[in-house]
Design a protein around this motif. Structure first.
Motif, mmCIF file in Angstrom:
data_model
loop_
_atom_site.group_PDB
_atom_site.id
_atom_site.type_symbol
_atom_site.label_atom_id
_atom_site.label_comp_id
_atom_site.label_asym_id
_atom_site.label_seq_id
_atom_site.Cartn_x
_atom_site.Cartn_y
_atom_site.Cartn_z
ATOM 1 N N ILE A 180 0.864 -1.181 0.000
ATOM 2 C CA ILE A 180 0.000 0.000 0.000
ATOM 3 C C ILE A 180 0.898 1.228 0.000
ATOM 4 N N LEU A 181 0.686 2.119 -0.944
ATOM 5 C CA LEU A 181 1.422 3.385 -0.996
ATOM 6 C C LEU A 181 0.619 4.433 -0.233
ATOM 7 N N VAL A 182 1.240 5.040 0.762
ATOM 8 C CA VAL A 182 0.611 6.119 1.528
ATOM 9 C C VAL A 182 1.489 7.351 1.401
ATOM 10 N N THR A 183 0.928 8.438 0.911
ATOM 11 C CA THR A 183 1.696 9.676 0.802
ATOM 12 C C THR A 183 1.486 10.514 2.064
ATOM 13 N N ARG A 215 1.780 12.793 12.205
ATOM 14 C CA ARG A 215 0.362 13.013 12.509
ATOM 15 C C ARG A 215 -0.536 11.881 11.984
ATOM 16 N N VAL A 216 -1.615 12.233 11.323
ATOM 17 C CA VAL A 216 -2.609 11.247 10.896
ATOM 18 C C VAL A 216 -2.011 10.242 9.915
ATOM 19 N N GLY A 217 -1.191 10.718 8.979
ATOM 20 C CA GLY A 217 -0.593 9.820 7.986
ATOM 21 C C GLY A 217 0.280 8.758 8.621
ATOM 22 N N LEU A 218 1.056 9.136 9.620
ATOM 23 C CA LEU A 218 1.915 8.174 10.310
ATOM 24 C C LEU A 218 1.069 7.171 11.087
ATOM 25 N N ALA A 219 0.034 7.653 11.763
ATOM 26 C CA ALA A 219 -0.846 6.749 12.509
ATOM 27 C C ALA A 219 -1.512 5.750 11.573
ATOM 28 N N LEU A 220 -1.918 6.203 10.403
ATOM 29 C CA LEU A 220 -2.528 5.314 9.411
ATOM 30 C C LEU A 220 -1.531 4.274 8.926
ATOM 31 N N ALA A 221 -0.326 4.710 8.591
ATOM 32 C CA ALA A 221 0.701 3.777 8.117
ATOM 33 C C ALA A 221 1.003 2.721 9.169
ATOM 34 N N LEU A 222 1.085 3.131 10.419
ATOM 35 C CA LEU A 222 1.353 2.188 11.507
ATOM 36 C C LEU A 222 0.224 1.167 11.646
ATOM 37 N N GLU A 223 -1.015 1.627 11.558
ATOM 38 C CA GLU A 223 -2.152 0.725 11.669
ATOM 39 C C GLU A 223 -2.142 -0.311 10.550
ATOM 40 N N LEU A 224 -1.867 0.122 9.335
ATOM 41 C CA LEU A 224 -1.821 -0.804 8.200
ATOM 42 C C LEU A 224 -0.657 -1.778 8.329
ATOM 43 N N ALA A 225 0.481 -1.272 8.801
ATOM 44 C CA ALA A 225 1.646 -2.133 8.991
ATOM 45 C C ALA A 225 1.375 -3.185 10.063
ATOM 46 N N GLU A 226 0.740 -2.771 11.154
ATOM 47 C CA GLU A 226 0.400 -3.707 12.225
ATOM 48 C C GLU A 226 -0.558 -4.787 11.743
ATOM 49 N N GLY A 267 -0.398 -6.180 8.946
ATOM 50 C CA GLY A 267 0.333 -7.111 8.095
ATOM 51 C C GLY A 267 0.627 -6.627 6.696
ATOM 52 N N HIS A 268 0.177 -5.412 6.368
ATOM 53 C CA HIS A 268 0.452 -4.865 5.041
ATOM 54 C C HIS A 268 1.887 -4.328 4.964
ATOM 55 N N THR A 269 2.475 -4.438 3.788
ATOM 56 C CA THR A 269 3.689 -3.679 3.501
ATOM 57 C C THR A 269 3.263 -2.282 3.077
ATOM 58 N N VAL A 270 3.830 -1.287 3.726
ATOM 59 C CA VAL A 270 3.449 0.105 3.454
ATOM 60 C C VAL A 270 4.663 0.855 2.920
ATOM 61 N N VAL A 271 4.506 1.469 1.752
ATOM 62 C CA VAL A 271 5.528 2.377 1.237
ATOM 63 C C VAL A 271 5.090 3.789 1.590
ATOM 64 N N LEU A 299 -10.376 8.567 10.566
ATOM 65 C CA LEU A 299 -9.824 8.369 9.225
ATOM 66 C C LEU A 299 -9.323 6.937 9.057
ATOM 67 N N ILE A 300 -8.660 6.407 10.073
ATOM 68 C CA ILE A 300 -8.174 5.023 10.007
ATOM 69 C C ILE A 300 -9.341 4.056 9.840
ATOM 70 N N GLU A 301 -10.404 4.253 10.612
ATOM 71 C CA GLU A 301 -11.583 3.390 10.514
ATOM 72 C C GLU A 301 -12.184 3.437 9.107
ATOM 73 N N THR A 302 -12.228 4.632 8.517
ATOM 74 C CA THR A 302 -12.821 4.784 7.190
ATOM 75 C C THR A 302 -11.954 4.136 6.124
ATOM 76 N N VAL A 303 -10.640 4.300 6.233
ATOM 77 C CA VAL A 303 -9.730 3.648 5.288
ATOM 78 C C VAL A 303 -9.901 2.135 5.357
#
Length: 230
Positions: free
Chosen positions: A5-8, A13-24, A26-30, A199-203
């Motif tokens: 998953i590519l996250v810009t 802030r919110v972007g980092l929290a989202l990336a961490l949630e996706l990584a936790e 099991g996704h690979t996050v760029v 935002l994390i819940e919606t994603v």
């Protein structure tokens, strides 16, 4: 298939929290951001330094993804700048909010199409549908980002689902005083600082959804109703 998953704009802030949630999960996050963290937040997060306002940086990001991965599970356009009105700032926000997502969506469409179900999520803003007299350029460029949801949803259906999220206030400014805090929170029906959670819940919902494309999800605590004329 090796499909991250590519996250810009995921360095804070919110972007980092989202990336961490996706990584936790099991996704690979760029994580594509202008600045890199000295210590990666999670082993599943791979940092790529890029100023997305610059085409050469975007080209380098595209080449990196194409050479390293088979496909893409999702693109989440979270990178954003909230700048004052002015021609120079308008150009900067246009490049980040409109040109960069447009470029990346087109260039990476083939990689998204290799995945059974892929997603593009545009993080817009609740002002993109109502305007903002104090930040006209910001609202206008976010409105263009919101409009592109419709066009790319039609272009990439049915394999790639394209949706938008329109958040209101999620996290207060760090340097704001108590008066700013109270005044800002009172603009919504739900008068509290929600953090990154909505935002994390919606994603997560959109990534799991099998029947949503070309849609806009508003998460603003009822702000659009607070001062409605009756």
């Amino acid at each position: 298939m090796n499909s991250p998953i590519l996250v810009t704009g995921a360095s804070q802030r919110v972007g980092l929290a989202l990336a961490l949630e996706l990584a936790e999960a099991g996704h690979t996050v760029v994580s594509a951001s202008r600045s890199l963290s000295a210590h990666p937040a999670h082993p599943n997060i791979l940092q790529f330094q890029a100023d997305l306002c610059i085409k050469a940086d975007r080209d380098a990001l595209i080449e990196y993804l194409q050479q390293r991965y088979d496909g893409l599970r999702a693109i989440i356009h979270n990178a954003s700048l909230w700048l004052d009105d002015g021609l120079d700032n308008l150009e900067t926000m246009f490049r980040l909010h409109v040109e960069a997502p447009y470029h990346l969506n087109l260039a990476l469409g083939e990689m998204l199409g290799r995945v059974e179900k892929a997603d593009i999520i545009h993080v817009c803003d609740e002002t993109s549908s109502r305007g903002s007299k104090g930040h006209i350029g910001y609202a206008a460029t976010k409105a263009a980002l919101q409009n592109m949801v419709l066009s790319f949803a039609e272009k990439y259906a049915p394999t790639v689902h394209v949706n938008g999220i329109l958040p209101g206030l999620l996290i207060l400014k760090q340097d704001g005083d108590e008066a700013y805090r109270q005044q800002t929170l009172k603009k919504a029906l739900l008068e509290f600082e929600p953090g990154a959670g909505p935002l994390i819940e919606t994603v997560k919902y959109l990534l799991a959804s099998q029947y949503s494309t070309g849609s806009q999800v508003v998460i603003n605590g009822g702000r659009h109703l607070k001062n409605r004329m009756i």
